[in-house]
Enzyme design. Structure first.
Site, mmCIF file in Angstrom:
data_model
loop_
_atom_site.group_PDB
_atom_site.id
_atom_site.type_symbol
_atom_site.label_atom_id
_atom_site.label_comp_id
_atom_site.label_asym_id
_atom_site.label_seq_id
_atom_site.Cartn_x
_atom_site.Cartn_y
_atom_site.Cartn_z
ATOM 1 N N LYS A 40 0.823 -1.210 0.000
ATOM 2 C CA LYS A 40 0.000 0.000 0.000
ATOM 3 C C LYS A 40 0.858 1.261 0.000
ATOM 4 O O LYS A 40 0.627 2.194 -0.780
ATOM 5 C CB LYS A 40 -0.911 0.020 1.231
ATOM 6 C CG LYS A 40 -1.745 1.297 1.349
ATOM 7 C CD LYS A 40 -2.464 1.401 2.672
ATOM 8 C CE LYS A 40 -1.627 2.023 3.760
ATOM 9 N NZ LYS A 40 -1.481 3.491 3.609
ATOM 10 N N ASN A 41 1.850 1.305 0.874
ATOM 11 C CA ASN A 41 2.648 2.523 1.016
ATOM 12 C C ASN A 41 3.501 2.808 -0.210
ATOM 13 O O ASN A 41 3.885 3.957 -0.438
ATOM 14 C CB ASN A 41 3.535 2.422 2.261
ATOM 15 C CG ASN A 41 2.732 2.492 3.549
ATOM 16 O OD1 ASN A 41 1.652 3.073 3.586
ATOM 17 N ND2 ASN A 41 3.238 1.871 4.603
ATOM 18 N N CYS A 135 -5.650 8.132 8.576
ATOM 19 C CA CYS A 135 -5.731 7.753 9.992
ATOM 20 C C CYS A 135 -5.361 8.916 10.894
ATOM 21 O O CYS A 135 -4.455 9.688 10.595
ATOM 22 C CB CYS A 135 -4.799 6.562 10.274
ATOM 23 S SG CYS A 135 -5.275 5.052 9.405
ATOM 24 N N ARG A 140 0.244 15.321 12.556
ATOM 25 C CA ARG A 140 1.267 14.932 11.595
ATOM 26 C C ARG A 140 1.412 16.060 10.575
ATOM 27 O O ARG A 140 0.866 15.995 9.474
ATOM 28 C CB ARG A 140 0.890 13.609 10.911
ATOM 29 C CG ARG A 140 0.905 12.443 11.877
ATOM 30 C CD ARG A 140 0.778 11.134 11.155
ATOM 31 N NE ARG A 140 -0.558 10.932 10.632
ATOM 32 C CZ ARG A 140 -0.878 9.974 9.765
ATOM 33 N NH1 ARG A 140 0.044 9.178 9.284
ATOM 34 N NH2 ARG A 140 -2.119 9.838 9.352
ATOM 35 N N ASP A 323 3.929 0.799 11.919
ATOM 36 C CA ASP A 323 2.693 0.217 11.396
ATOM 37 C C ASP A 323 2.456 -1.212 11.877
ATOM 38 O O ASP A 323 1.396 -1.782 11.616
ATOM 39 C CB ASP A 323 2.692 0.246 9.862
ATOM 40 C CG ASP A 323 2.294 1.607 9.308
ATOM 41 O OD1 ASP A 323 1.906 2.482 10.098
ATOM 42 O OD2 ASP A 323 2.365 1.795 8.080
ATOM 43 N N ILE A 345 7.682 7.215 16.703
ATOM 44 C CA ILE A 345 7.403 7.830 15.401
ATOM 45 C C ILE A 345 6.252 8.820 15.488
ATOM 46 O O ILE A 345 6.384 9.985 15.101
ATOM 47 C CB ILE A 345 7.085 6.749 14.343
ATOM 48 C CG1 ILE A 345 8.195 5.690 14.298
ATOM 49 C CG2 ILE A 345 6.895 7.394 12.970
ATOM 50 C CD1 ILE A 345 9.555 6.205 13.916
ATOM 51 N N ARG A 415 -8.913 0.176 3.856
ATOM 52 C CA ARG A 415 -8.019 1.112 3.177
ATOM 53 C C ARG A 415 -6.688 0.448 2.841
ATOM 54 O O ARG A 415 -5.998 0.880 1.911
ATOM 55 C CB ARG A 415 -7.737 2.335 4.062
ATOM 56 C CG ARG A 415 -8.841 3.380 4.096
ATOM 57 C CD ARG A 415 -8.377 4.603 4.879
ATOM 58 N NE ARG A 415 -7.044 4.978 4.486
ATOM 59 C CZ ARG A 415 -6.025 5.172 5.340
ATOM 60 N NH1 ARG A 415 -6.196 5.020 6.635
ATOM 61 N NH2 ARG A 415 -4.841 5.513 4.894
#
Length: 445
Positions: A40-41, A135, A140, A323, A345, A415
């Site tokens: 996905k990323n 999310c 962020r 993640d 993070i 997602r």
């Protein structure tokens, strides 16, 4: 009364995503094989990068997930010709694109919509993109992204109506120091790939999906070196071309199935993986008493004894990925003894702990540190996915807990996970997707 019923019906239809949920009857070990989808990323960055090609890009191994659908909708909205070859292959021809604006209704659906800033700025010298969604686990900001764009010569207009506008007469290569931000590294790469001269990104993110984007851009004719290290050098080119490219496997999906195998005391073969990308996850699972066998493109994960407690600290790659933090927390809640998770993070990524407590977890959260007193069996409960990875963690908890767990707000999970229900059922999980839309609409009418 009829008018009120119709208004109610429309409101329900508008929020249809909340009407689907997972029902999980837990307590069954997972056995068998599962195929991991594309990352996905990586794919959300690669699809944004297709805007830079003077030709058709054929992208293979694309996961069939909501964030991909949103990315393709944005490309279509901008004017690109998008052609679905099959559920995991798409062709994008961005030559007809004339717009440089990504509207709010599309940008808010995912965090990675901000990658269109770098791509549009690189192509048109201007970009107008709404603040991204995705999310919610704390603030962020995108200031690192904007800092990178300004270093290349872009000006940032004052924000109006939630829209960020960037302009540059000509992007020029420069030295850019980042704080190991994946998003900013990707955006600066996209902006710099056609800039005049050489751009050097120092303290760059080293995640596998950053490397995958660099490889994709290089296959289009870019000149990017050093991806995967903390210094990336980009020599700008005048033109990029169409290409055919296959997205890397998703390390987080792979890690999620590995964690599920351990949580349920099962034995699972996880196929279509790059074992090197899983090293930090594998190391922790071994420390927790699991057995992991690595092969060329698959891993076998099983657990025969108890889960052992350990401490986990999330770090930029090659450290333990943030993640995977919620998924590993489920295992630690089942482990004997005390474990500590330190989240380095993101702020406020422990929101899901309230849901895990509903299932019997003994957790104390203090800022970025969670102390887990393990050893208590998880019990079924109705819970809600508060974000993508937290949702996956609750699915794992439901698989391990006795009784029936209901997981709501599953649109977060979808997602990032392709066909998760089907994949888990093929491993022997008792899980089903329940759609209450028709029932609720009948009630409203």
């Amino acid at each position: 009364l009829k008018i009120h019923a119709i208004i109610g019906m429309l409101n329900f239809v508008g929020s249809w995503m909340s009407l689907e949920k997972y029902l999980i009857r837990g307590g069954n070990p997972l056995y068998g094989e599962v195929e991991v989808s594309g990352a996905k990323n990586a794919v959300v960055a690669i699809l944004s990068a297709t805007l830079l090609a003077n030709g058709v890009c054929r992208i293979e191994n694309i996961p069939n997930i909501a964030d991909v659908t949103t990315s393709l909708d944005i490309l279509d909205n901008l004017g690109a010709v998008v052609k679905r070859i099959n559920k995991n292959t798409v062709e994008v021809d961005s030559r007809p694109v004339a717009s440089h604006t990504v509207p709010h209704d599309l940008a808010r659906k995912m965090r990675a919509s901000y990658y269109f800033m770098g791509a549009l700025l690189s192509r048109f010298g201007t970009a107008k993109v709404a603040m991204p969604g995705g999310c919610n686990f704390g603030v962020r900001p995108i200031d690192k992204h904007l800092k990178g764009f300004m270093a290349l010569g872009a000006a940032v207009a004052p924000m109006e109506n939630g829209m960020i506008e960037l302009k540059a007469d000509r992007l020029v290569g420069n030295s850019v120091y980042l704080e190991a931000s994946v998003g900013a590294t990707v955006n600066v790469m996209l902006a710099a790939v056609k800039a005049r001269g050489v751009t050097v990104i120092e303290n760059a993110a080293k995640e596998p999906h950053v490397v995958d984007l660099a490889n994709f851009l290089n296959s289009m004719g870019a000149d990017i070196r050093g991806a995967g290290t903390d210094v990336i050098k980009i020599r700008g080119v005048d033109r990029l071309y169409g290409t055919t490219y296959s997205v890397i496997p998703d390390q987080i999906e792979a890690g999620t199935f590995m964690a599920a195998a351990v949580a349920t005391g099962g034995d699972v073969l996880v196929r279509n993986v790059i074992p090197k990308h899983l090293e930090s996850i594998t190391a922790k699972l071994l420390e927790m008493g699991a057995e992991v066998e690595e092969y060329d493109d698959y891993v076998r994960v099983c657990r025969r004894g108890p889960i052992l407690h350990c401490n986990v600290k999330t770090m930029p790659h090659p450290g333990f990925p943030t993640d995977m933090q919620p998924q590993i927390a489920v295992l630690l809640a089942m482990a004997e003894g005390t474990s500590i998770i330190t989240e380095s993070i993101f702020d406020n990524r422990f929101q899901y702990m309230d849901e895990l407590r509903r299932m019997g977890a003994d957790v104390l959260v203090d800022g970025k540190v969670a102390v887990i007193q393990g050893g208590k069996p998880l019990t079924a409960a109705p819970v809600k996915a508060v974000d993508l990875r937290a949702g996956a963690a609750l699915v794992i908890a439901g698989l391990a807990a006795k009784g029936t767990t209901e997981v709501e707000d599953i649109h977060h999970i979808e997602r990032g996970y392709e066909c998760i229900v089907d994949k888990l059922r093929r491993l022997g999980a008792d899980i089903e997707l329940v759609d209450q839309t028709e029932q609720v609409l009948r009630t409203a009418l």
